[in-house]
Design a protein around this motif. Sequence first.
Motif, mmCIF file in Angstrom:
data_model
loop_
_atom_site.group_PDB
_atom_site.id
_atom_site.type_symbol
_atom_site.label_atom_id
_atom_site.label_comp_id
_atom_site.label_asym_id
_atom_site.label_seq_id
_atom_site.Cartn_x
_atom_site.Cartn_y
_atom_site.Cartn_z
ATOM 1 N N MET A 1 3.530 -12.738 12.963
ATOM 2 C CA MET A 1 4.020 -11.735 12.020
ATOM 3 C C MET A 1 2.913 -10.756 11.625
ATOM 4 N N LEU A 2 1.657 -11.245 11.598
ATOM 5 C CA LEU A 2 0.542 -10.333 11.320
ATOM 6 C C LEU A 2 0.440 -9.265 12.408
ATOM 7 N N VAL A 3 0.625 -9.684 13.654
ATOM 8 C CA VAL A 3 0.585 -8.735 14.768
ATOM 9 C C VAL A 3 1.749 -7.761 14.670
ATOM 10 N N LEU A 4 2.944 -8.273 14.419
ATOM 11 C CA LEU A 4 4.133 -7.430 14.366
ATOM 12 C C LEU A 4 4.019 -6.397 13.253
ATOM 13 N N ALA A 5 3.560 -6.836 12.078
ATOM 14 C CA ALA A 5 3.412 -5.907 10.956
ATOM 15 C C ALA A 5 2.391 -4.819 11.278
ATOM 16 N N ARG A 6 1.263 -5.231 11.880
ATOM 17 C CA ARG A 6 0.243 -4.235 12.231
ATOM 18 C C ARG A 6 0.767 -3.244 13.261
ATOM 19 N N GLU A 7 1.413 -3.763 14.306
ATOM 20 C CA GLU A 7 1.876 -2.867 15.364
ATOM 21 C C GLU A 7 2.957 -1.924 14.874
ATOM 22 N N SER A 8 3.775 -2.347 13.905
ATOM 23 C CA SER A 8 4.802 -1.454 13.373
ATOM 24 C C SER A 8 4.194 -0.248 12.679
ATOM 25 N N ARG A 9 2.958 -0.394 12.196
ATOM 26 C CA ARG A 9 2.253 0.727 11.564
ATOM 27 C C ARG A 9 1.540 1.605 12.577
ATOM 28 N N GLY A 10 1.475 1.149 13.817
ATOM 29 C CA GLY A 10 0.710 1.890 14.818
ATOM 30 C C GLY A 10 -0.780 1.743 14.627
ATOM 31 N N TRP A 11 -1.198 0.638 14.020
ATOM 32 C CA TRP A 11 -2.611 0.415 13.711
ATOM 33 C C TRP A 11 -3.268 -0.504 14.724
ATOM 34 N N LYS A 12 -4.604 -0.378 14.840
ATOM 35 C CA LYS A 12 -5.438 -1.319 15.568
ATOM 36 C C LYS A 12 -5.986 -2.346 14.579
ATOM 37 N N GLN A 13 -6.578 -3.408 15.110
ATOM 38 C CA GLN A 13 -7.131 -4.432 14.230
ATOM 39 C C GLN A 13 -8.192 -3.850 13.295
ATOM 40 N N ASP A 15 -8.239 -0.923 12.005
ATOM 41 C CA ASP A 15 -7.581 -0.195 10.928
ATOM 42 C C ASP A 15 -7.186 -1.150 9.804
ATOM 43 N N VAL A 16 -6.675 -2.329 10.172
ATOM 44 C CA VAL A 16 -6.300 -3.320 9.161
ATOM 45 C C VAL A 16 -7.542 -3.788 8.407
ATOM 46 N N ALA A 17 -8.613 -4.064 9.136
ATOM 47 C CA ALA A 17 -9.846 -4.524 8.497
ATOM 48 C C ALA A 17 -10.372 -3.490 7.512
ATOM 49 N N ARG A 18 -10.359 -2.215 7.897
ATOM 50 C CA ARG A 18 -10.843 -1.170 6.987
ATOM 51 C C ARG A 18 -9.970 -1.065 5.751
ATOM 52 N N ALA A 19 -8.645 -1.151 5.931
ATOM 53 C CA ALA A 19 -7.742 -1.082 4.780
ATOM 54 C C ALA A 19 -7.980 -2.256 3.837
ATOM 55 N N ASP A 51 -2.395 -12.033 0.013
ATOM 56 C CA ASP A 51 -1.998 -10.873 -0.803
ATOM 57 C C ASP A 51 -2.766 -9.635 -0.373
ATOM 58 N N LEU A 52 -4.062 -9.794 -0.106
ATOM 59 C CA LEU A 52 -4.877 -8.668 0.345
ATOM 60 C C LEU A 52 -4.354 -8.136 1.675
ATOM 61 N N TYR A 53 -4.028 -9.046 2.578
ATOM 62 C CA TYR A 53 -3.488 -8.659 3.891
ATOM 63 C C TYR A 53 -2.188 -7.867 3.703
ATOM 64 N N ALA A 54 -1.288 -8.393 2.848
ATOM 65 C CA ALA A 54 0.002 -7.737 2.621
ATOM 66 C C ALA A 54 -0.192 -6.367 1.987
ATOM 67 N N ASN A 55 -1.109 -6.257 1.031
ATOM 68 C CA ASN A 55 -1.347 -4.972 0.377
ATOM 69 C C ASN A 55 -1.932 -3.950 1.342
ATOM 70 N N ALA A 56 -2.770 -4.418 2.258
ATOM 71 C CA ALA A 56 -3.345 -3.505 3.243
ATOM 72 C C ALA A 56 -2.270 -2.966 4.180
ATOM 73 N N LEU A 57 -1.355 -3.837 4.599
ATOM 74 C CA LEU A 57 -0.293 -3.436 5.516
ATOM 75 C C LEU A 57 0.901 -2.816 4.798
#
Length: 368
Positions: A1-13, A15-19, A51-57
């Motif tokens: 689900m982490l992959v799916l959520a990230r890819e739905s945003r069109g982000w790379k890994q 991008d998630v780390a920076r957010a 929570d941090l992961y969810a807020n970033a995505l």
Amino acid sequence: MLVLARESRGWKQGDVARAMKDLDGAASKVSQAYVSRAESGKLTVGGDRLDLYANALLYPRELLVLDRGEVGAGAGLIHHRRKQAVAAPELRRIHAVLNLTRLQLTGLFNGVPRSIDLKIPQITVDDLFSPEEAADAVRAEWGISGGPLDSVVSILEAAGGLVLARSLVPPAPLDSGNESVPVDAVSSCTPGDDPIVLLNAGTPGDRQRFTLAHELGHMVMHAVPHPDQEKQANRFAAQLLMPARNIRSAFQGTVNLTLLMTLKEKWRVSMWALLRRAHTLGEISDWQYRTLAVEMTSLGYRTTEPNSLDPEKPAAVRAAVDWRLDHGHDVDSLASVTLLRPEEFTHLYLDSTSTLPISSIAAEVSHE
């Protein structure tokens, strides 16, 4: 689900780390390596870090902890109407958006009364049974008489299909002189789930009905992928929208641009689709087809045709939203059942003028 959520945003890994670092502060130890390990299941994400992961995505944490088996179709069961290969990251984003849309609609329609009058048949096409015969069989099973269809969206929705507009790729000009087109739609029809079609926002109305009929062709014929499935879906769509027995006589006089414009108003398909149909049915020669194609190109009809057709308007999804609103639900509760945040639910399901891609919506919400 982490992959799916990230890819739905069109982000790379990264991008998630920076957010995540932006939210966590300068002392944050989150890195791209952390995101990679989390996505591969090498570490557990929970508590404040979840929570941090969810807020970033910009998704609710409830989405991120779903079992992956709840997310429906794999790539082999997803169909596109497209012209050339889409870059792999873009294709993954489109697939992720479709899969998350399926989750959203499952939650939205849970408990909402529906009337499904038709059933999408499963028909195998082979050397003995053609796509044209499959289209005729669908018309017969659904009781559709000869002549133009009143509404492709309506018959899809009557068969339980759910149609939405989403920004999949930047919309292209009409360019209907080619057999296939850029990504106009993506669809899936997995057993046990509602058939879903995501139309690319901004697709010209002149091409929309053929695109929807093309996706219906996939649903009918391609429960198992086929190497010629795009051509088969085009043949199905042409026969469904312009049955040979009904339209052939229209081409037996002089086929020119005036006739194609007149037929466009009646059959509600593009002039290019009509020109190809006349040629496929053998009512005009190769030379006539090329001559008319050159004339239409010189007049700019690859970009915009005269007498543009208005897009058909899907109704089933908005009706479900309105039913819930009328029965005591508010935006927050609807966002919860669709596994979205209220801002994004509003953009996707209540703001009929929004054609923002999900990644842009995420950026806008983050800025707010």
